[in-house]
Enzyme design. Structure first.
Site, PDB file in Angstrom:
ATOM      1  CG  HIS A 186      11.297   2.950  -7.586  1.00  0.00           C
ATOM      2  ND1 HIS A 186      10.553   3.657  -6.660  1.00  0.00           N
ATOM      3  CD2 HIS A 186      10.819   3.320  -8.804  1.00  0.00           C
ATOM      4  CE1 HIS A 186       9.670   4.410  -7.300  1.00  0.00           C
ATOM      5  NE2 HIS A 186       9.801   4.221  -8.602  1.00  0.00           N
ATOM      6  CE1 TYR A 225      10.971  -8.373  14.074  1.00  0.00           C
ATOM      7  CE2 TYR A 225      12.570  -8.638  12.314  1.00  0.00           C
ATOM      8  CZ  TYR A 225      12.037  -9.057  13.517  1.00  0.00           C
ATOM      9  OH  TYR A 225      12.585 -10.124  14.168  1.00  0.00           O
ATOM     10  CG  HIS A 249       5.192   2.843  -9.122  1.00  0.00           C
ATOM     11  ND1 HIS A 249       4.768   3.335 -10.321  1.00  0.00           N
ATOM     12  CD2 HIS A 249       6.463   3.281  -8.961  1.00  0.00           C
ATOM     13  CE1 HIS A 249       5.750   4.047 -10.876  1.00  0.00           C
ATOM     14  NE2 HIS A 249       6.782   4.020 -10.063  1.00  0.00           N
TER      15      HIS A 249
HETATM   16 ZN   LIG Z   1       8.651   4.850 -10.226  1.00  0.00          ZN
END
Ligand SMILES: [Zn+2]
Length: 215
Positions: A93, A120, A95
């Site tokens: 994960h 891709y 940002h």
């Molecule tokens: Zn986050």
């Protein structure tokens, strides 16, 4: 791969993502399956630029935190992928700026977050699902991922960041980089009558590379 090698790989790839500005400060989290069926997870409040292999949170196969620092508060997001996708060996994960920017655009297709511009992104991500905004750490994020029943390997949390599962750490990192790059291209091409991939080209890609595209 031994657990020692896996710990080093997690920290090396996290640092690479951080060094290229794909996540900043103490944002982002990463996890990977160990050979015994447990998990290694980045600790809460740590920077991807300075993860310590010895301090990663370790979970046993029953999901109990057994050693290492306190894990990321986004654990429910990670376990939702492992529990619904048997092929998931790692979850990342970030940002990442362009993905977040694209998630705010009013005309984005929530069922197919990235416009089909490059091969891709389709090959490595399939269709990316845009999920609504949740407060950070809200277990409802994990529930939203479970609601996809394992059909998607990549989701975008609106106004927050992407989450991608892969067969291993390297695959998950490569795939999330495609997501960010796809969003960057989408931002660059916004308002331009760009020639994206045609439906025939998409069908050919999906067939040739066995992409789970209709899920
Ligand atoms: Zn986050």
């Amino acid at each position: 791969m031994t657990e020692t090698q896996l710990r080093e790989q997690i920290c090396l790839l996290a640092k690479s993502l951080f060094d290229r500005g794909l996540t900043h400060g103490s944002t982002g989290n990463i996890s990977a399956r160990t050979e015994d069926g447990g998990l290694l997870v980045s600790p809460t409040g740590t920077s991807f630029g300075r993860l310590d292999p010895a301090m990663l949170s370790r979970f046993d196969p029953a999901g109990q935190h057994v050693d290492g620092d306190k894990p990321t508060k986004e654990m429910p997001l990670h376990t939702a992928f492992y529990d619904t996708r048997s092929t998931a060996g790692a979850v990342v994960h970030l940002h990442s700026c362009h993905s977040v920017a694209w998630s705010m655009m009013p005309d984005v297709d929530a069922d197919n977050f990235l416009p089909p511009l490059t091969p891709y992104a389709i090959m490595k991500l399939g269709r990316v699902k845009l999920l609504p905004f949740f407060l950070p750490g809200d277990p409802a994020m994990g529930e939203a991922v479970r609601g996809l029943a394992g059909k998607r390997s990549a989701v975008m949390l609106a106004n927050h960041g992407p989450v991608v599962a892969g067969k291993d750490v390297e695959a998950a990192c490569h795939a999330i980089e495609e997501l960010e790059d796809g969003a960057r291209l989408a931002m660059m091409m916004r308002g331009v009558p760009a020639r994206g991939l045609t439906p025939d080209q998409i069908t050919a890609l999906v067939t040739k590379f066995d992409v789970d595209w209709d899920a």
